[in-house]
Design a protein around this motif. Structure first.
Motif, PDB file in Angstrom:
ATOM      1  N   ASP A  55      51.925   9.864  80.726  1.00 52.05           N
ATOM      2  CA  ASP A  55      52.792  10.163  79.584  1.00 52.05           C
ATOM      3  C   ASP A  55      52.065   9.885  78.276  1.00 52.05           C
ATOM      4  OD1 ASP A  55      54.930  10.984  81.092  1.00 52.05           O
ATOM      5  OD2 ASP A  55      55.932   9.039  81.085  1.00 52.05           O
ATOM      6  N   PRO A  56      52.193  10.804  77.310  1.00 53.41           N
ATOM      7  CA  PRO A  56      51.582  10.549  76.003  1.00 53.41           C
ATOM      8  C   PRO A  56      52.217   9.314  75.369  1.00 53.41           C
ATOM      9  CG  PRO A  56      52.306  12.835  76.188  1.00 53.41           C
ATOM     10  CD  PRO A  56      52.854  12.095  77.371  1.00 53.41           C
ATOM     11  N   THR A  61      52.316  11.094  70.488  1.00 61.19           N
ATOM     12  CA  THR A  61      53.553  11.787  70.143  1.00 61.19           C
ATOM     13  C   THR A  61      53.608  12.010  68.641  1.00 61.19           C
ATOM     14  OG1 THR A  61      54.700  10.843  72.049  1.00 61.19           O
ATOM     15  CG2 THR A  61      56.070  11.679  70.255  1.00 61.19           C
ATOM     16  N   ARG A  71      57.024  16.117  72.006  1.00 58.14           N
ATOM     17  CA  ARG A  71      56.741  15.594  73.331  1.00 58.14           C
ATOM     18  C   ARG A  71      57.817  16.067  74.290  1.00 58.14           C
ATOM     19  NH1 ARG A  71      56.674   9.302  75.257  1.00 58.14           N
ATOM     20  NH2 ARG A  71      56.418   9.782  77.455  1.00 58.14           N
ATOM     21  N   LEU A  76      52.790  17.896  75.611  1.00 57.13           N
ATOM     22  CA  LEU A  76      52.978  18.076  74.172  1.00 57.13           C
ATOM     23  C   LEU A  76      53.093  19.579  73.959  1.00 57.13           C
ATOM     24  CD1 LEU A  76      50.194  15.601  73.013  1.00 57.13           C
ATOM     25  CD2 LEU A  76      52.652  15.149  73.136  1.00 57.13           C
TER      26      LEU A  76
END
Length: 125
Positions: A55-56, A61, A71, A76
């Protein structure tokens, strides 16, 4: 010769029909070729999805949001009007920001996208 063909399958309409009418609540709300309908609804815009390793984080984000993106889980997403130029710029900026890109996808709108855009609902509703 004109053949009138009705379907709820947008992929089928894209493949078989020269001109398409989108009907909502018994009224024609759009009429044209597939390309005309897409251009009227979206212009040249496409969606770029950058899929990250994991996960970013908050920093990535914020980086995406600063470039008009958002996001979406481990992705993204960006809307681009000039894919040839904008995708290269976004990827270079992602490299500079050390965004961990796993892969990416560039998706052009289709008739399903046009239908959702014009009616605000999916065919199943």
């Amino acid at each position: 010769v004109t053949v009138i063909y009705t379907t709820h399958y947008m992929e089928e309409a894209e493949r078989l029909c020269n001109r398409i009418a989108i009907i909502d609540a018994g009224r024609i709300i759009a009429l044209g070729t597939r390309d005309e309908l897409v251009k009227q609804s979206f212009g040249t815009r496409c969606e770029l999805a950058i899929h990250c390793d994991g996960d970013p984080g908050a920093e990535q984000t914020r980086w995406a949001e600063g470039r008009g993106g958002k996001r979406d889980g481990a992705s993204l997403r960006f809307t681009v009007a000039d894919p040839a130029a904008e995708v290269a710029e976004i990827l270079q900026a992602a490299r500079d920001a050390k965004v961990p890109i796993r892969d990416l996808a560039l998706t052009a709108p289709n008739l399903e996208s046009v239908f959702l855009h014009l009616t605000g609902r999916e065919l199943r509703e």
